[in-house]
Design a protein around this motif. Structure first.
Motif, PDB file in Angstrom:
ATOM      1  N   GLY A   1       0.778  -1.222   0.000  1.00 58.76           N
ATOM      2  CA  GLY A   1       0.000   0.000   0.000  1.00 58.76           C
ATOM      3  C   GLY A   1       0.812   1.276   0.000  1.00 58.76           C
ATOM      4  N   SER A   2       2.121   1.155  -0.037  1.00 55.74           N
ATOM      5  CA  SER A   2       2.983   2.330  -0.003  1.00 55.74           C
ATOM      6  C   SER A   2       3.175   2.908  -1.399  1.00 55.74           C
ATOM      7  CB  SER A   2       4.351   1.972   0.588  1.00 55.74           C
ATOM      8  OG  SER A   2       5.053   1.102  -0.300  1.00 55.74           O
ATOM      9  N   ARG A   3       3.672   4.164  -1.452  1.00 56.85           N
ATOM     10  CA  ARG A   3       4.008   4.763  -2.736  1.00 56.85           C
ATOM     11  C   ARG A   3       5.126   3.984  -3.424  1.00 56.85           C
ATOM     12  NH1 ARG A   3       2.924  10.162  -3.720  1.00 56.85           N
ATOM     13  NH2 ARG A   3       3.971   9.779  -5.713  1.00 56.85           N
ATOM     14  N   HIS A   4       5.994   3.379  -2.621  1.00 61.87           N
ATOM     15  CA  HIS A   4       7.064   2.577  -3.196  1.00 61.87           C
ATOM     16  C   HIS A   4       6.498   1.393  -3.976  1.00 61.87           C
ATOM     17  CE1 HIS A   4       9.047   4.602   0.299  1.00 61.87           C
ATOM     18  NE2 HIS A   4       9.931   4.849  -0.639  1.00 61.87           N
ATOM     19  N   GLU A   5       5.466   0.780  -3.430  1.00 65.20           N
ATOM     20  CA  GLU A   5       4.844  -0.337  -4.129  1.00 65.20           C
ATOM     21  C   GLU A   5       4.237   0.143  -5.446  1.00 65.20           C
ATOM     22  OE1 GLU A   5       1.995  -4.079  -2.947  1.00 65.20           O
ATOM     23  OE2 GLU A   5       1.272  -2.078  -2.420  1.00 65.20           O
ATOM     24  N   GLU A   6       3.583   1.315  -5.435  1.00 68.54           N
ATOM     25  CA  GLU A   6       3.009   1.868  -6.664  1.00 68.54           C
ATOM     26  C   GLU A   6       4.079   2.082  -7.723  1.00 68.54           C
ATOM     27  OE1 GLU A   6       0.899   5.431  -5.821  1.00 68.54           O
ATOM     28  OE2 GLU A   6      -0.319   4.537  -4.226  1.00 68.54           O
ATOM     29  N   LYS A   7       5.214   2.645  -7.308  1.00 67.72           N
ATOM     30  CA  LYS A   7       6.285   2.912  -8.259  1.00 67.72           C
ATOM     31  C   LYS A   7       6.907   1.624  -8.780  1.00 67.72           C
ATOM     32  CE  LYS A   7       6.094   7.361  -8.367  1.00 67.72           C
ATOM     33  NZ  LYS A   7       5.748   8.068  -9.621  1.00 67.72           N
ATOM     34  N   LEU A   8       7.009   0.602  -7.920  1.00 64.17           N
ATOM     35  CA  LEU A   8       7.538  -0.684  -8.375  1.00 64.17           C
ATOM     36  C   LEU A   8       6.623  -1.309  -9.423  1.00 64.17           C
ATOM     37  CD1 LEU A   8       8.853  -2.327  -5.073  1.00 64.17           C
ATOM     38  CD2 LEU A   8      10.220  -1.444  -6.979  1.00 64.17           C
ATOM     39  N   MET A   9       5.334  -1.110  -9.280  1.00 71.07           N
ATOM     40  CA  MET A   9       4.394  -1.615 -10.273  1.00 71.07           C
ATOM     41  C   MET A   9       4.638  -0.951 -11.634  1.00 71.07           C
ATOM     42  SD  MET A   9       2.658  -3.967  -8.842  1.00 71.07           S
ATOM     43  CE  MET A   9       1.995  -4.554  -7.271  1.00 71.07           C
ATOM     44  N   GLU A  10       4.959   0.346 -11.616  1.00 70.94           N
ATOM     45  CA  GLU A  10       5.261   1.054 -12.857  1.00 70.94           C
ATOM     46  C   GLU A  10       6.539   0.501 -13.491  1.00 70.94           C
ATOM     47  OE1 GLU A  10       5.449   5.255 -12.229  1.00 70.94           O
ATOM     48  OE2 GLU A  10       3.537   5.327 -11.135  1.00 70.94           O
ATOM     49  N   VAL A  11       7.536   0.255 -12.646  1.00 73.55           N
ATOM     50  CA  VAL A  11       8.785  -0.312 -13.157  1.00 73.55           C
ATOM     51  C   VAL A  11       8.545  -1.714 -13.701  1.00 73.55           C
ATOM     52  CG1 VAL A  11      11.117  -1.053 -12.535  1.00 73.55           C
ATOM     53  CG2 VAL A  11      10.197   1.072 -11.596  1.00 73.55           C
ATOM     54  N   ASN A  12       7.696  -2.479 -13.026  1.00 70.33           N
ATOM     55  CA  ASN A  12       7.401  -3.839 -13.477  1.00 70.33           C
ATOM     56  C   ASN A  12       6.730  -3.838 -14.844  1.00 70.33           C
ATOM     57  OD1 ASN A  12       8.147  -6.274 -12.459  1.00 70.33           O
ATOM     58  ND2 ASN A  12       6.258  -6.671 -11.332  1.00 70.33           N
ATOM     59  N   LYS A  13       5.859  -2.872 -15.066  1.00 62.40           N
ATOM     60  CA  LYS A  13       5.204  -2.745 -16.370  1.00 62.40           C
ATOM     61  C   LYS A  13       6.245  -2.472 -17.459  1.00 62.40           C
ATOM     62  CE  LYS A  13       1.442  -0.384 -18.811  1.00 62.40           C
ATOM     63  NZ  LYS A  13       2.229  -0.139 -20.030  1.00 62.40           N
TER      64      LYS A  13
ATOM     65  N   VAL B   1      18.142   3.967  -9.347  1.00 68.17           N
ATOM     66  CA  VAL B   1      18.407   4.510 -10.676  1.00 68.17           C
ATOM     67  C   VAL B   1      17.081   4.634 -11.408  1.00 68.17           C
ATOM     68  CG1 VAL B   1      19.542   4.098 -12.896  1.00 68.17           C
ATOM     69  CG2 VAL B   1      20.720   3.490 -10.764  1.00 68.17           C
ATOM     70  N   GLY B   2      16.913   5.718 -12.168  1.00 66.03           N
ATOM     71  CA  GLY B   2      15.675   5.891 -12.925  1.00 66.03           C
ATOM     72  C   GLY B   2      14.752   6.906 -12.305  1.00 66.03           C
ATOM     73  N   ASP B   3      13.988   7.591 -13.139  1.00 69.09           N
ATOM     74  CA  ASP B   3      13.119   8.667 -12.673  1.00 69.09           C
ATOM     75  C   ASP B   3      12.015   8.181 -11.739  1.00 69.09           C
ATOM     76  OD1 ASP B   3      14.593  10.412 -14.196  1.00 69.09           O
ATOM     77  OD2 ASP B   3      13.202  10.401 -15.895  1.00 69.09           O
ATOM     78  N   GLU B   4      11.579   6.938 -11.888  1.00 70.08           N
ATOM     79  CA  GLU B   4      10.479   6.447 -11.068  1.00 70.08           C
ATOM     80  C   GLU B   4      10.871   6.296  -9.603  1.00 70.08           C
ATOM     81  OE1 GLU B   4      11.646   4.866 -13.694  1.00 70.08           O
ATOM     82  OE2 GLU B   4      10.055   4.572 -15.183  1.00 70.08           O
ATOM     83  N   LEU B   5      12.113   5.888  -9.347  1.00 66.05           N
ATOM     84  CA  LEU B   5      12.515   5.534  -7.993  1.00 66.05           C
ATOM     85  C   LEU B   5      13.536   6.489  -7.375  1.00 66.05           C
ATOM     86  CD1 LEU B   5      12.862   1.671  -8.470  1.00 66.05           C
ATOM     87  CD2 LEU B   5      10.929   2.912  -7.490  1.00 66.05           C
ATOM     88  N   ASN B   6      14.366   7.125  -8.204  1.00 65.13           N
ATOM     89  CA  ASN B   6      15.413   8.003  -7.674  1.00 65.13           C
ATOM     90  C   ASN B   6      14.873   9.421  -7.513  1.00 65.13           C
ATOM     91  OD1 ASN B   6      17.873   8.884  -6.736  1.00 65.13           O
ATOM     92  ND2 ASN B   6      18.739   9.177  -8.770  1.00 65.13           N
ATOM     93  N   VAL B   7      14.008   9.592  -6.520  1.00 62.70           N
ATOM     94  CA  VAL B   7      13.367  10.871  -6.253  1.00 62.70           C
ATOM     95  C   VAL B   7      14.007  11.486  -5.019  1.00 62.70           C
ATOM     96  CG1 VAL B   7      11.188  12.038  -5.785  1.00 62.70           C
ATOM     97  CG2 VAL B   7      11.226  10.002  -7.228  1.00 62.70           C
ATOM     98  N   ARG B   8      14.453  12.734  -5.125  1.00 59.46           N
ATOM     99  CA  ARG B   8      15.097  13.410  -4.012  1.00 59.46           C
ATOM    100  C   ARG B   8      14.364  14.699  -3.660  1.00 59.46           C
ATOM    101  NH1 ARG B   8      18.146   9.661  -2.046  1.00 59.46           N
ATOM    102  NH2 ARG B   8      19.459  11.185  -0.967  1.00 59.46           N
ATOM    103  N   GLY B   9      14.503  15.162  -2.446  1.00 54.54           N
ATOM    104  CA  GLY B   9      13.874  16.405  -2.035  1.00 54.54           C
ATOM    105  C   GLY B   9      14.511  16.941  -0.768  1.00 54.54           C
ATOM    106  N   LEU B  10      14.344  18.233  -0.521  1.00 50.97           N
ATOM    107  CA  LEU B  10      14.939  18.880   0.640  1.00 50.97           C
ATOM    108  C   LEU B  10      14.010  18.845   1.850  1.00 50.97           C
ATOM    109  CD1 LEU B  10      16.471  22.038  -1.080  1.00 50.97           C
ATOM    110  CD2 LEU B  10      17.762  20.131  -0.080  1.00 50.97           C
ATOM    111  N   ASN B  11      14.605  18.670   3.013  1.00 41.29           N
ATOM    112  CA  ASN B  11      13.910  18.847   4.279  1.00 41.29           C
ATOM    113  C   ASN B  11      14.307  20.193   4.851  1.00 41.29           C
ATOM    114  OD1 ASN B  11      13.041  16.265   3.905  1.00 41.29           O
ATOM    115  ND2 ASN B  11      13.890  15.440   5.800  1.00 41.29           N
ATOM    116  N   GLY B  12      13.391  20.806   5.626  1.00 42.94           N
ATOM    117  CA  GLY B  12      13.697  22.123   6.143  1.00 42.94           C
ATOM    118  C   GLY B  12      13.248  22.344   7.573  1.00 42.94           C
TER     119      GLY B  12
END
Length: 301
Positions: free
Chosen positions: A169-181, A238-249
């Motif tokens: 149910g996590s966003r990671h699972e959603e993104k893995l499904m996209e990679v699997n496709k 590696v890849g746009d689907e999984l290698n997402v970065r962002g700043l904390n503040g």
């Protein structure tokens, strides 16, 4: 990033249970800030209300290890990266730091009244910047967790056909499904995605050799590897689907630019003298460090 913005909640109890499942220590001693010297110029710029109180008050949910969580003999003592950084900033300003536990969603609206700053691993977003100021202090994202030495030969550039544990149910699972496709569309073998109710179980499955890897947020991944007695390690996706970065503040009331600038300049001195990196390294989180503390930096979110 998959932190507290879209917050697939990885609570302190979840993270610490994962560490305990790996036979790891669940707590860390606070970073020693006693040697931090007061900067008189910075201390003189602290707003009167805070300076007269002698205390810098931070709001934190204290339920998101290793950033912040409750521990100690009474189970009510705030510990974590955010607490250590808050202590260091306060020490440089000649103040004491007080972390007050609060529900995550109530912290930002109470800045300037209940809290001087918000120290709770806040993701910097354009929406949030409309109502508060931010001083960037970490860059987080996702990490693969694998067994140390990579005995399974896991390659983040080619995950097709691998056994991947993930929190259901996590966003990671959603993104893995996209990679699997993409694997299937490219004629490759699909991943065997192994869903688990908690990230605890996913990490444990990797540690016991039942999966090649799991993917989760930087904080959870790096800290689990750090406390695993060198049985686990991390790899950047590696890849746009999984290698997402962002700043904390660090969050400060929008109207309080004076305090915002003092916090930014103070954190900059801690970065330059090595204190900031020492704090992150003490938690195994050096990989999330930033080079400078920026006020309201641009965000993709």
């Amino acid at each position: 990033m998959f932190g507290k913005t879209c917050r697939t909640v990885v609570t302190s109890s979840t993270t610490l249970l994962a560490l305990l499942a790996l036979g790891c220590a669940a707590s860390a001693q606070a970073f020693d800030v006693s040697r931090i010297e007061v900067d008189k110029e910075l201390a003189g710029r602290v707003p009167d209300k805070v300076r007269q109180a002698g205390v810098l008050v931070g709001g934190s949910d204290n339920d998101y290890a290793p950033w912040e969580y409750l521990a100690g003999a009474d189970g009510q003592t705030p510990e974590g990266i955010d607490i250590d950084i808050g202590n260091a900033i306060a020490a440089r300003l000649g103040l004491k730091y007080e972390s007050r536990t609060a529900q995550f969603t109530t912290i930002l609206p109470a800045l300037g009244t209940n809290y001087d700053i918000g120290m709770s691993a806040f993701s910097i977003t354009e929406e949030r910047k409309k109502v508060v100021n931010f001083v960037s202090y970490a860059e987080t994202g996702n990490e693969w967790v694998i067994k140390a030495g990579n005995p399974a030969g896991f390659d983040p550039k080619n995950v097709c056909g691998r056994q991947i544990a993930v929190q259901s149910g996590s966003r990671h699972e959603e993104k893995l499904m996209e990679v699997n496709k993409a694997c299937a569309d490219g004629g490759g073998k699909e991943m065997a995605i192994l869903p688990f109710k908690t990230q605890t179980e996913a990490v444990t499955r990797v540690a016991t050799g039942g999966a090649d890897a799991t993917i989760t947020g930087s904080a959870t991944a790096l800290y689990a590897a750090f406390k695993s007695n060198k049985t686990l390690e991390t790899i950047r996706p590696v890849g746009d689907e999984l290698n997402v970065r962002g700043l904390n503040g660090i969050a400060i009331a929008k109207k309080d630019m004076a305090l915002t600038e003092v916090i930014s300049d103070t954190l900059t001195t801690l970065i330059k003298d090595g204190t900031y990196n020492a704090i992150l390294d003490s938690w195994g989180m050096g990989a999330v460090g930033v080079q400078k503390a920026e006020i309201n930096p641009a965000s993709d979110h």
